[in-house]
Design a protein around this motif. Structure first.
Motif, PDB file in Angstrom:
ATOM      1  N   GLN A  84       0.846  -1.187   0.000  1.00 24.82           N
ATOM      2  CA  GLN A  84       0.000   0.000   0.000  1.00 24.82           C
ATOM      3  C   GLN A  84       0.879   1.233   0.000  1.00 24.82           C
ATOM      4  N   THR A  85       0.574   2.167  -0.883  1.00 24.44           N
ATOM      5  CA  THR A  85       1.362   3.384  -0.962  1.00 24.44           C
ATOM      6  C   THR A  85       0.621   4.602  -0.430  1.00 24.44           C
ATOM      7  N   GLN A  86      -0.691   4.670  -0.690  1.00 25.60           N
ATOM      8  CA  GLN A  86      -1.437   5.845  -0.274  1.00 25.60           C
ATOM      9  C   GLN A  86      -2.865   5.474   0.105  1.00 25.60           C
ATOM     10  N   GLN A  87      -3.424   6.236   1.045  1.00 22.77           N
ATOM     11  CA  GLN A  87      -4.846   6.203   1.331  1.00 22.77           C
ATOM     12  C   GLN A  87      -5.291   7.641   1.531  1.00 22.77           C
ATOM     13  N   VAL A  88      -6.246   8.091   0.711  1.00 20.18           N
ATOM     14  CA  VAL A  88      -6.657   9.490   0.704  1.00 20.18           C
ATOM     15  C   VAL A  88      -8.159   9.574   0.901  1.00 20.18           C
ATOM     16  N   GLN A  89      -8.587  10.411   1.838  1.00 18.85           N
ATOM     17  CA  GLN A  89     -10.010  10.640   2.029  1.00 18.85           C
ATOM     18  C   GLN A  89     -10.406  11.862   1.205  1.00 18.85           C
ATOM     19  N   LEU A  90     -11.270  11.655   0.204  1.00 18.46           N
ATOM     20  CA  LEU A  90     -11.623  12.746  -0.706  1.00 18.46           C
ATOM     21  C   LEU A  90     -12.933  13.419  -0.340  1.00 18.46           C
ATOM     22  N   SER A  91     -13.942  12.638  -0.005  1.00 14.63           N
ATOM     23  CA  SER A  91     -15.263  13.204   0.240  1.00 14.63           C
ATOM     24  C   SER A  91     -16.048  12.252   1.123  1.00 14.63           C
ATOM     25  N   GLY A  92     -17.256  12.645   1.453  1.00 20.15           N
ATOM     26  CA  GLY A  92     -18.110  11.771   2.242  1.00 20.15           C
ATOM     27  C   GLY A  92     -18.982  10.865   1.405  1.00 20.15           C
ATOM     28  N   GLY A  93     -18.991  11.076   0.097  1.00 22.73           N
ATOM     29  CA  GLY A  93     -19.819  10.268  -0.795  1.00 22.73           C
ATOM     30  C   GLY A  93     -19.012   9.182  -1.472  1.00 22.73           C
ATOM     31  N   ALA A  94     -19.699   8.210  -2.035  1.00 24.42           N
ATOM     32  CA  ALA A  94     -19.035   7.090  -2.693  1.00 24.42           C
ATOM     33  C   ALA A  94     -18.189   7.563  -3.867  1.00 24.42           C
ATOM     34  N   ILE A  95     -17.097   6.849  -4.112  1.00 25.62           N
ATOM     35  CA  ILE A  95     -16.288   7.084  -5.302  1.00 25.62           C
ATOM     36  C   ILE A  95     -16.877   6.238  -6.421  1.00 25.62           C
ATOM     37  N   TRP A  96     -17.239   6.891  -7.518  1.00 26.29           N
ATOM     38  CA  TRP A  96     -17.888   6.212  -8.636  1.00 26.29           C
ATOM     39  C   TRP A  96     -16.894   5.688  -9.667  1.00 26.29           C
ATOM     40  N   ARG A  97     -15.750   6.371  -9.785  1.00 28.22           N
ATOM     41  CA  ARG A  97     -14.796   5.961 -10.813  1.00 28.22           C
ATOM     42  C   ARG A  97     -13.391   6.367 -10.414  1.00 28.22           C
ATOM     43  N   VAL A  98     -12.420   5.524 -10.759  1.00 24.80           N
ATOM     44  CA  VAL A  98     -11.000   5.864 -10.642  1.00 24.80           C
ATOM     45  C   VAL A  98     -10.373   5.598 -12.002  1.00 24.80           C
ATOM     46  N   LEU A  99      -9.565   6.540 -12.491  1.00 26.79           N
ATOM     47  CA  LEU A  99      -9.013   6.458 -13.837  1.00 26.79           C
ATOM     48  C   LEU A  99      -7.597   7.012 -13.834  1.00 26.79           C
ATOM     49  N   PHE A 100      -6.622   6.149 -14.163  1.00 27.78           N
ATOM     50  CA  PHE A 100      -5.235   6.592 -14.274  1.00 27.78           C
ATOM     51  C   PHE A 100      -5.021   7.310 -15.602  1.00 27.78           C
ATOM     52  N   SER A 101      -4.157   8.304 -15.598  1.00 23.41           N
ATOM     53  CA  SER A 101      -3.692   8.868 -16.864  1.00 23.41           C
ATOM     54  C   SER A 101      -2.839   7.814 -17.562  1.00 23.41           C
ATOM     55  N   PRO A 102      -2.681   7.902 -18.891  1.00 24.85           N
ATOM     56  CA  PRO A 102      -1.924   6.870 -19.613  1.00 24.85           C
ATOM     57  C   PRO A 102      -0.501   6.665 -19.099  1.00 24.85           C
ATOM     58  N   ASP A 103       0.134   7.724 -18.575  1.00 28.20           N
ATOM     59  CA  ASP A 103       1.486   7.583 -18.032  1.00 28.20           C
ATOM     60  C   ASP A 103       1.492   7.230 -16.544  1.00 28.20           C
ATOM     61  N   ALA A 104       0.303   7.050 -15.959  1.00 32.41           N
ATOM     62  CA  ALA A 104       0.127   6.646 -14.559  1.00 32.41           C
ATOM     63  C   ALA A 104       0.614   7.684 -13.554  1.00 32.41           C
ATOM     64  N   ARG A 105       0.863   8.896 -13.999  1.00 30.42           N
ATOM     65  CA  ARG A 105       1.296   9.928 -13.062  1.00 30.42           C
ATOM     66  C   ARG A 105       0.130  10.558 -12.310  1.00 30.42           C
ATOM     67  N   LEU A 106      -1.031  10.554 -12.921  1.00 29.26           N
ATOM     68  CA  LEU A 106      -2.208  11.157 -12.313  1.00 29.26           C
ATOM     69  C   LEU A 106      -3.299  10.117 -12.135  1.00 29.26           C
ATOM     70  N   LEU A 107      -4.130  10.330 -11.127  1.00 34.50           N
ATOM     71  CA  LEU A 107      -5.297   9.494 -10.908  1.00 34.50           C
ATOM     72  C   LEU A 107      -6.504  10.405 -10.771  1.00 34.50           C
ATOM     73  N   ALA A 108      -7.481  10.237 -11.658  1.00 32.78           N
ATOM     74  CA  ALA A 108      -8.714  11.024 -11.593  1.00 32.78           C
ATOM     75  C   ALA A 108      -9.795  10.191 -10.925  1.00 32.78           C
ATOM     76  N   CYS A 109     -10.547  10.808 -10.039  1.00 32.46           N
ATOM     77  CA  CYS A 109     -11.591  10.116  -9.280  1.00 32.46           C
ATOM     78  C   CYS A 109     -12.871  10.931  -9.338  1.00 32.46           C
ATOM     79  N   VAL A 110     -13.983  10.258  -9.541  1.00 34.05           N
ATOM     80  CA  VAL A 110     -15.282  10.918  -9.561  1.00 34.05           C
ATOM     81  C   VAL A 110     -16.069  10.479  -8.337  1.00 34.05           C
ATOM     82  N   SER A 111     -16.613  11.442  -7.608  1.00 37.60           N
ATOM     83  CA  SER A 111     -17.366  11.130  -6.399  1.00 37.60           C
ATOM     84  C   SER A 111     -18.854  11.307  -6.628  1.00 37.60           C
TER      85      SER A 111
END
Length: 247
Positions: A84-111
């Motif tokens: 495990q490298t990271q655990q991040v609390q973003l919001s109080g609502g469910a996370i609907w999607r997680v999507l890495f950028s093609p180079d894996a440097r960024l992670l986009a999350c939809v709540s």
């Protein structure tokens, strides 16, 4: 136990399954053999994704947390226990999607709160958040990872600088809420669909509108000229869905 969400490793020989007992199973899809089981304490996983290289795994939970792991998948096909490298609390609502950028440097999350968060995948630090009013499927990265595509509140398609979230261009034409965004495999075109019943194709580099596709409605060609027993509103709905009236 019931599987809640799943994702294939890019190599195709590993399947990650979110379970309702607060664990993630990594298994062989051909045999069902469980290679590793990742505990998530009291978190209930809701969505999961590998990066394009298959070296990282991200999982969103039903209470708004995002977890990241490094994977060791050697040529032998065996899987080391994920670190495990990271655990991040973003919001109080469910996370609907997680999507890495093609180079894996960024992670986009939809709540569920209709926000999109973009994280540095290495540190877990939130780079920025933006409104994303139309759900999990209105999110895409360009193939080079330089742009993030999201939905605008005015039904526009927003091309953003992926590193900052700044809007570079707004593509307009849809007259109702967006339902999905997708970048072509070659990375040159973008497709957007909407509840206005159309799919629009755009050039991703310039934003040029290329075409509007409008599939036939479910009642295409149905003649309702002599139909009785329906209200004016129902008649209008049928016409909007492709029915016809002979003049």
């Amino acid at each position: 136990r019931i599987q809640f969400a799943m994702a294939f490793h890019p190599g195709g020989d590993l399947l990650a399954c979110c379970r309702l007992d607060h664990t993630i199973s990594l298994l062989r899809p051909d045999s069902g053999k469980v290679l590793a089981s990742i505990p998530m304490a009291d978190k209930s996983p809701s969505v999961i994704a590998f990066d394009a290289q298959g070296r990282r795994l991200a999982c969103g939970s039903r209470d708004g947390a995002v977890w990241l792991w490094d994977l060791d998948v050697p040529d032998s096909g065996e899987v080391g226990f994920p670190a495990q490298t990271q655990q991040v609390q973003l919001s109080g609502g469910a996370i609907w999607r997680v999507l890495f950028s093609p180079d894996a440097r960024l992670l986009a999350c939809v709540s569920a709160g209709q926000d999109a968060y973009v994280l540095d995948a290495a540190t877990g630090q939130v780079r920025y958040s933006v409104a994303n009013p139309y759900g999990a499927y209105c999110l895409a990265f360009s193939r080079d990872g330089s742009r993030l595509v999201t939905a605008g509140v005015d039904h526009s398609v927003l091309l953003r600088d992926a590193s900052t979230g700044d809007v570079l261009q707004a593509l307009r034409g849809h007259t109702s809420g967006l339902t999905s965004l997708s970048v072509s495999p070659g990375g040159t075109r973008l497709a957007s669909s909407s509840t206005d019943g159309t799919v629009r194709l755009w050039r991703l580099d310039t934003g040029e509108h290329l075409a509007t596709l409008e599939p036939d409605g479910p009642y295409c060609g149905m003649n309702i000229t002599a139909v009785t027993g329906i209200t004016a509103a129902q008649r209008a709905t049928l016409l909007a869905l492709g029915a016809v009236v002979n003049s």
